[in-house]
Design a protein around this motif. Structure first.
Motif, short mmCIF file in Angstrom:
data_model
loop_
_atom_site.label_atom_id
_atom_site.label_comp_id
_atom_site.label_asym_id
_atom_site.label_seq_id
_atom_site.Cartn_x
_atom_site.Cartn_y
_atom_site.Cartn_z
N LYS A 190 0.84 -1.20 0.00
CA LYS A 190 0.00 0.00 0.00
C LYS A 190 0.88 1.25 0.00
O LYS A 190 0.41 2.35 0.24
CB LYS A 190 -0.92 -0.01 1.23
N ALA B 125 9.18 1.82 8.38
CA ALA B 125 7.96 2.53 7.99
C ALA B 125 7.28 3.17 9.20
O ALA B 125 6.62 4.19 9.07
CB ALA B 125 6.99 1.57 7.30
N ASP C 149 14.93 8.64 1.43
CA ASP C 149 15.74 9.00 0.26
C ASP C 149 16.43 10.38 0.38
O ASP C 149 17.56 10.53 -0.08
CB ASP C 149 14.91 8.94 -1.02
#
Ligand SMILES: O=c1[nH]c(=O)c2ncn([C@@H]3O[C@H](COP(=O)(O)OP(=O)(O)OP(=O)(O)O)[C@@H](O)[C@H]3O)c2[nH]1
Ligand SMILES: [Mg+2]
Length: 201
Positions: A9, A87, A156
């Motif tokens: 997701k 996450a 990132d």
């Protein structure tokens, strides 16, 4: 066109899988397209275990083969954290900026030479009819002190890739997909994927 289901997701992953799978002649469907209400609990203790949990649950749900990705950032000076908790490092609501800020805070005062890290990606390929396969890929980097770049997702903007002389978030999708942990893992899956799909027919 052939279709592959990715049990994710995460919009950032979905975009990368689209650009990685399109040249191979696959259309990508994720849980965001199929059923965003599905939630597979990541109770494993390794990236591989979590990738298998997600791939097998969704393969059984849809009755066909599925790829899942469990990935994260491993920072040496933090004893491997955030790792499988990447996450949800700063909380269950999964906030990329808050996760990144937490890592930077924990690394405060740590010199560049000790800010080594890697991104790791485990992919699992599962089907109700076949033995699950896992592969992995990683890319080394250094955690920068200040975020830079708008591309990519997650950590990132602080992941500096020495061989490229820039942050992961400063690379366009082609550049990231040439060196990323996810691209390397997918390359490792490639041959096995064709054979696995033949086994489905
Ligand atoms: O800067 C980044 N560039 C990447 O290329 C990358 N790949 C993974 N990550 C981090 O690791 C978590 C995965 O955790 P994860 O595998 O559980 O995925 P997720 O919960 O976001 O989605 P799902 O696939 O489980 O639905 C992500 O959210 C990110 O924080 C990355 N960060
Ligand atoms: Mg997850």
């Amino acid at each position: 066109m052939k279709t592959v289901i990715i049990a994710t997701k995460n919009k950032g992953k979905a975009k990368e899988f689209e650009s990685l799978f399109h040249p191979k002649g696959y259309q990508v469907l994720t849980l965001l397209d199929l059923d965003p209400s599905i939630d597979v609990e990541e109770t494993g203790t390794t990236f591989e275990e979590n990738a298998i949990l997600k791939a097998e649950a969704i393969a059984n749900e849809f009755g066909r083969f599925v790829v899942a990705d469990d990935s994260g950032l491993i920072v040496d000076a933090l004893d491997g954290r955030p790792g499988i908790y990447s996450a949800r490092y700063a909380g269950e609501e999964k906030n990329d900026a808050a996760n990144t800020a937490k890592v930077l805070e924990e690394l405060e005062g740590i010199p560049d030479a000790q800010r080594t890290a890697r991104f790791y990606c485990a992919l699992a390929l599962a089907s109700p009819n076949q033995q699950t396969i896992t592969v992995s890929g990683s890319v080394d980097g250094i955690i920068a002190k200040v975020p830079s770049g708008e591309n990519g997702f997650g950590y990132d903007p602080v992941f500096y890739v020495q061989e490229k002389g820039k942050m992961m978030a400063e690379m366009d999708s082609g550049e990231k997909n040439a060196i990323s942990h996810r691209a390397k893992a997918l390359k490792a899956l490639e041959e096995k994927l064709d054979q696995f799909i033949e086994g489905e027919e």
